[in-house]
Design an enzyme around this catalytic site. Structure first.
Site, PDB file in Angstrom:
ATOM      1  N   ASP A 245       0.953  -1.264  -0.014  1.00  9.19           N
ATOM      2  CA  ASP A 245      -0.076   0.240  -0.082  1.00  9.19           C
ATOM      3  C   ASP A 245       0.774   1.220   0.171  1.00  9.19           C
ATOM      4  O   ASP A 245       1.862   1.362   0.599  1.00  9.19           O
ATOM      5  CB  ASP A 245      -0.893  -0.119   1.281  1.00  9.19           C
ATOM      6  CG  ASP A 245      -1.872   0.996   1.261  1.00  9.19           C
ATOM      7  OD1 ASP A 245      -2.754   1.139   0.671  1.00  9.19           O
ATOM      8  OD2 ASP A 245      -1.649   2.079   1.917  1.00  9.19           O
ATOM      9  N   ASN A 253      -2.531  12.865  -3.593  1.00 12.32           N
ATOM     10  CA  ASN A 253      -3.735  13.113  -4.484  1.00 12.32           C
ATOM     11  C   ASN A 253      -4.176  14.579  -4.266  1.00 12.32           C
ATOM     12  O   ASN A 253      -4.333  15.569  -5.165  1.00 12.32           O
ATOM     13  CB  ASN A 253      -4.966  12.154  -4.408  1.00 12.32           C
ATOM     14  CG  ASN A 253      -4.853  11.068  -5.733  1.00 12.32           C
ATOM     15  OD1 ASN A 253      -4.320  11.587  -6.575  1.00 12.32           O
ATOM     16  ND2 ASN A 253      -5.418   9.974  -5.402  1.00 12.32           N
ATOM     17  N   ASP A 262      -1.860   9.580 -10.575  1.00 13.95           N
ATOM     18  CA  ASP A 262      -2.114   8.615 -11.678  1.00 13.95           C
ATOM     19  C   ASP A 262      -0.558   8.405 -12.187  1.00 13.95           C
ATOM     20  O   ASP A 262      -0.133   7.237 -12.362  1.00 13.95           O
ATOM     21  CB  ASP A 262      -2.806   9.004 -12.853  1.00 13.95           C
ATOM     22  CG  ASP A 262      -4.347   8.905 -12.778  1.00 13.95           C
ATOM     23  OD1 ASP A 262      -4.794   8.340 -11.642  1.00 13.95           O
ATOM     24  OD2 ASP A 262      -5.271   9.433 -13.598  1.00 13.95           O
ATOM     25  N   GLU A 288      -4.597   2.375  -4.399  1.00 12.71           N
ATOM     26  CA  GLU A 288      -3.183   2.318  -4.369  1.00 12.71           C
ATOM     27  C   GLU A 288      -2.522   1.242  -3.772  1.00 12.71           C
ATOM     28  O   GLU A 288      -1.324   0.971  -3.392  1.00 12.71           O
ATOM     29  CB  GLU A 288      -2.923   3.583  -3.430  1.00 12.71           C
ATOM     30  CG  GLU A 288      -3.230   3.563  -2.200  1.00 12.71           C
ATOM     31  CD  GLU A 288      -4.585   3.901  -1.749  1.00 12.71           C
ATOM     32  OE1 GLU A 288      -4.626   4.463  -0.433  1.00 12.71           O
ATOM     33  OE2 GLU A 288      -5.525   3.991  -2.702  1.00 12.71           O
TER      34      GLU A 288
END
Length: 366
Positions: A245, A253, A262, A288
């Site tokens: 993770d 983000n 992205d 993620e």
């Protein structure tokens, strides 16, 4: 029921390329491609028939009749291609040769031209939808039988047919029919072969898309489940699952935007692929989260691999945003009889433990 080959409503892509290219361009509607074959074979075959008649009988009335039929077929072919009314044009061409030209030629010349009637049946069966083909075929049978009987009982003297001219007419008719049937069959087979190749390629692309994550290009969970089932069937041992993770990805983000988020996911996927060991695979598990399946490896090899991945990911963060990007990881080994869901759950528990202990770490043994 056979699909109507001459449906004019779907002509996507038909404006591109030359006529020869369109014969084999599968983006062109199949009805239009088949009409090219019908138009070309009909036009060329009739032209040869007209030239043969001129050579054998001169510019007689039947020869002029052949010329008129040739002009009609040329005209209908041109009109059908230009207007895209290929269905109507095809019906006109097939009606002309089946019910007028070929029976009349047989009535005049008899035996030498009977093969044209076979050619008409081939055109009906090949270029018309099933229902229309059955109707046209039955009508053609009746018309051909009528022409044959009429020619026997009530022959006409429109043309002087000698033994030599009958032989020449038979040879000419046979060559035209053989050429037409051969050309039609070869072109349609080539079209079908290309269509089959493109369908196979499309099937592979769809399978590839179904098994891979659209953003990162890594395998997805659909493929992962099948892969693990195959490993279980082979009785593979020393197989590990590493659930990864990306730490504080939501914060990345929020601070830098989803476009950069992205980019991070894509780059991390490349890092995984670049550093994978043995026959391992990398999977985008969701969001993620990523999973590595690592067969035939040791814990020491896994730690070394994950350390390299961590170093590359840190370097990426430093280069892009001058901050260290990190990840947490939980690693679980497959045990005999262990269900796939159990592996996921235990790897997730170890990942959770890694986060509890401050993130940026790998948990293999609790």
């Amino acid at each position: 029921m056979k699909k109507n080959s001459f449906d004019p409503e779907n002509q996507a892509g038909s404006e591109r390329g030359t006529v020869m290219n369109r014969l084999f361009d599968t983006s062109v509607n199949v009805g239009l491609r088949q009409f090219y074959v019908l138009g070309a074979a009909g036009s060329i075959g009739n032209l040869f028939g007209f030239v043969g008649n001129v050579y054998i009988y001169g510019l007689s009335a039947p020869t002029i009749f052949c010329a008129l039929c040739t002009l009609v077929i040329f005209g209908m072919t041109f009109w059908g291609i230009r207007s895209r009314h290929v269905k109507r044009a095809a019906y006109v061409i097939i009606t002309l040769i089946t019910f007028f030209e070929f029976p009349i030629l047989y009535y005049i010349y008899q035996t030498g031209t009977i093969v044209y009637m076979v050619l008409a049946m081939v055109a009906i069966a090949t270029f018309l939808p099933t229902t229309a083909a059955v109707i046209f075929g039955c009508l053609a049978f009746l018309v051909d039988m009528s022409a044959t009987i009429l020619a026997y009982y009530h022959p006409v003297d429109v043309e002087l047919v000698t033994a030599e001219s009958e032989l020449n007419s038979t040879l000419c008719s046979l060559m035209i029919v053989l050429f037409s049937v051969f050309t039609i069959t070869i072109i349609l087979n080539m079209q079908q072969k290309k269509q089959a190749e493109e369908l196979t390629s499309l099937s592979r692309q769809l399978e590839q898309a179904a098994d891979h994550d659209a953003l990162t290009g890594l395998y997805n969970r659909r493929y992962l489940n099948r892969y693990l089932e195959r490993l279980a069937q082979k009785g593979k041992k020393d197989v590990y699952a590493a659930l990864i993770d990306l730490d504080f990805f939501k914060k990345v983000n929020d601070e830098y935007g989803h476009a950069f988020g992205d980019e991070v996911l894509i780059e991390f996927a490349r890092i995984l692929e670049r550093n994978l060991i043995a026959d391992g695979i990398a999977v985008r598990f969701g969001g993620e989260e990523f999973m590595l399946i690592l067969p035939d490896v040791t814990e020491e090899e896994i730690r070394h691999m994950l350390a390299k991945m961590s170093a590359d990911y840190r370097l990426f963060g430093k280069q892009k945003k001058n901050r260290a990007f990190t990840f947490s990881c939980g690693v679980e080994q497959f045990a005999d009889g262990m269900d796939v869901s159990d592996v996921y759950r235990q790897a997730d528990e170890k990942l959770y433990l890694a986060k509890e202990r401050g993130r940026d770490r790998v948990i293999i043994n609790r």
